[in-house]
Design an enzyme around this catalytic site. Structure first.
Site: not given
Ligand code: GLA
Ligand code: ZN
Length: 667
Positions: A152, A309
């Site tokens: 991210e 995710e």
């Molecule tokens: C993001 C991050 C993860 C985690 C999630 C929690 O998407 O990439 O590492 O912190 O949030 O929702």
């Protein structure tokens, strides 16, 4: 040529065995549980840098070797992350330049994650080194299926290195010509003419923050810095593992990086999907999520993407972390696949024992066993995904496109004027996306520089800024037979946020649309105008362009205020096509009726003929049809023919009842 990277829907997610390094028996238990959950992939090493390189130049890959082997031996593929998202403390301590400087000019201390300078040569070198070592070490490992770059990417840095890089970026952008920059930033205003590049600093609250053209450049620069940081990261991977695809996980419609530009640098798009379900508005959450899925699917010409995710239950970072009801996560995952995802992945596999995210949902909870609601839901979904091989790798394109453009989102954010309280560009695009989504008609979500020629209908809500060449491409598209709907504030400025002179919309578009816009009214909250269209009155809110129809036919008029009776919606025949101008912001009811009319005029058929009530959505992917119930009740639907239910294997036809969170996957 369309590329296919995977044969099965990837089911798995972020796995952080490094947090369990001192309890390796848990690793073995994880292998047992993963198989039980029908998981076929694990994304590892995302936050492992301090373990694989505990001191500068001292490496510790033993555990990762073991983990790669273990996963492979258990039939689980590996998506291997590069660790730049969070660096070890030694690196920050030894090389403070890697730490990010905030807008206030203060350098951050070590902590959290990201938090790195995008320009720092040392950080870039360190990242390249560790990535090189990872690629060399695992290049022949049979478990390695994809690279997950960093995590991210986001944020910005205001350190001196970044300031200098920004100045260099500007020199390049403005052809090394200070006068060009002065002109394009309209620097005569408030006596801002610069005489040397060194007079430019990054925009900041305590400095320059009123020059919108500059802020646009800063957005572009920061976005480009992320892309070049990424290119630096992947250089050794491309060299050593040329056949392994590369992605990085995007964050919804995050506006800090132009994802539409970044997309061409990735082999496969992936994004992290965290809808806030079950707060009484699942229908609107579903359409907003579908819009994002379609935006990501459209970024590489309809190529399937990864949902890298999602949470198997709740998150820990909403204000109030509501537990989604049983079945909701499954429905949400199916929605992703329906809109083009080739993966359902979770953050995370096993809930952390400590740390900031220990209350974030995970497949395996603190109890450690499989006898939980969440685990059972994940495992059941796993069995469903195993039946969906036929959708994997299939590209899909639509006949209708909505333009959502990252640069335009920046321009909208930066202008001062009109209704300063009501921008919500995404919301406006979703408003125009929804009628098609409700009708079961696929929509691509594209930037303004995309090729329009494949579409029967292109809709450009709130397309305030036009990049160079866009006006000409819109003209060509319409002249050749396309239908194009422009929303209010259409074509007001160029890519430097400079107004077009000679009336709006810009230049040739006045002829193409047969209108000119003289003024724009903004309505305070609670004040409404009305637009009368097809004999019906529709609420008008927030923004109204006051336009004159030259050659255009008037389809709707305003009902109130000094511009009552003036055009609110027009259509102009131009060449072989039609140019519509919708001059006002409306509530959903106008877009619903108007888009239905457009669909009927253009004979655009729903992708499948299944009849469903509101918020029960139909989405066709290849030959597979997904029907999904986002209402809070059981829903009745009417199938148009006999299908095979892919999940049960049975034939199905006629009237069918879908339970709450129920869905069908049909062929
Ligand atoms: C993001 C991050 C993860 C985690 C999630 C929690 O998407 O990439 O590492 O912190 O949030 O929702
Ligand atoms: Zn910096």
């Amino acid at each position: 040529m369309n590329k296919k990277f995977f044969d099965h829907i990837v089911h798995g997610g972020d796995y952080n065995p490094d947090q369990w390094i001192s309890t390796p028996e848990i690793w073995d238990e994880d292998m047992r549980l993963m198989k039980l959950a029908h998981v076929n992939s694990a994304t590892i090493n995302i936050f492992s840098w301090s373990l694989i390189e505990p001191e500068e130049g001292v490496y510790n890959f033993g555990w990762l070797d073991t983990m790669m082997d273990k996963l492979h031996a258990n039939g689980i593929d590996v998506i291997l992350a590069t660790p730049s998202g969070a660096r070890p403390p030694w690196l920050a301590q030894k090389y403070p330049e890697v730490l990010r400087v905030e807008e206030n000019g203060i350098r951050n201390e070590y902590g959290v994650r990201h938090n790195h300078c995008l320009t720092s040569p040392i950080y870039r070198q360190k990242v390249r080194e560790i990535n090189h070592i990872l690629a060399e070490r695992y290049k022949n490992h049979p478990a390695l299926k994809m690279w997950h770059i960093s995590n991210e990417y986001c944020g910005e840095c205001h350190c001196e290195l970044c300031q200098e890089a920004f100045r260099d970026w500007l020199k390049d952008y403005y052809h090394n010509d200070i006068e060009e920059l002065n002109e394009k930033w309209w620097n005569g205003f408030w006596s801002h003419r610069i005489s040397d590049w060194s007079q430019i600093n990054s925009p900041k609250y305590r400095g320059e923050n009123h020059v919108s053209a500059m802020k646009l450049c800063w957005n572009r620069f920061v976005s480009d810095s992320h892309i070049s940081f990424y290119e630096n990261e992947i250089a050794p991977l491309r060299e050593i593992t040329p056949d392994i695809p590369i992605t990085t996980n995007f964050m919804n419609m995050y506006d800090g990086i132009d994802y539409q530009k970044f997309a061409s640098h990735l082999d496969l798009i992936s994004w992290d999907n965290y809808p806030a379900w079950d707060r009484g508005n699942n229908g609107s959450v579903a359409v907003r999520t579908a819009f994002a899925h379609d935006a990501f699917r459209s970024m590489k010409g309809g190529q399937p993407f990864f949902m890298m995710e999602s949470t198997p239950s709740l998150v820990n970072w909403h204000d109030v972390n509501k537990l989604p009801k049983p079945g909701m996560q499954e429905l949400s995952s199916i929605q992703s696949v329906a809109h083009g995802a080739d993966s359902v992945q979770y953050f995370q596999w096993r809930k952390s024992k400590g740390g900031h995210e220990k209350y974030h949902g995970a497949v395996v909870d603190h109890c450690g066993h499989e006898n939980t609601r969440v685990f059972r839901d994940v495992a059941r979904l796993g069995t469903v995904l195993e039946k969906l091989d036929s959708v994997v790798g299939g590209y899909s394109n639509a006949k209708v496109a909505v333009i959502y453009d990252w640069e335009n989102s920046w321009a909208i954010k930066h202008y001062c004027g009109f209704n300063n309280l009501k921008r919500d560009y995404v919301g406006e695009c979703v408003k125009w996306y929804k009628p098609f989504y409700d009708m079961g008609i696929a929509v691509d979500v594209i930037p303004m520089d995309a090729d329009f020629s494949q579409y029967d209908l292109v809709i450009a809500p709130y397309l305030y800024m036009l990049k160079d060449g866009t006006a000409e491409r819109i003209e060509k598209y319409i002249a050749e037979g396309g239908s194009f709907v422009a929303g209010y504030l259409f074509g007001f400025v160029d890519s430097n946020d400079m107004c077009f002179l000679g009336g709006w919309p810009a230049d040739n578009l006045k002829q193409v649309f047969g209108v000119w816009c003289e003024e724009t009214d903004s309505l305070p909250e609670g004040m409404k105008n009305v637009a009368t269209y097809g004999g019906k009155d529709y609420d008008v809110v927030h923004i109204c362009d006051i336009i004159h129809a030259n050659t255009a036919e008037v389809l709707a008029t305003y009902g109130r205020d000094f511009y009552a009776g003036m055009p609110a919606l027009t259509v102009n025949s131009f060449g072989k096509g039609k140019a519509y101008y919708a001059a006002f912001r409306n509530d959903d009811s106008f877009t619903a009726d108007f888009c239905r009319e457009l669909v009927s005029q253009l004979s655009i058929a729903p992708d499948a003929g299944i009849v469903t009530p509101e918020n029960v959505t139909v989405r066709k992917r290849g030959n597979t049809v997904f029907v999904m119930n986002f209402t809070d009740e059981a829903a009745e639907i009417e199938l148009d023919r006999e299908y095979r239910n892919i999940v049960s294997g049975e034939k199905i036809s006629g009237r069918v009842t879908l339970d709450v969170c129920g869905y069908l996957v049909l062929e």
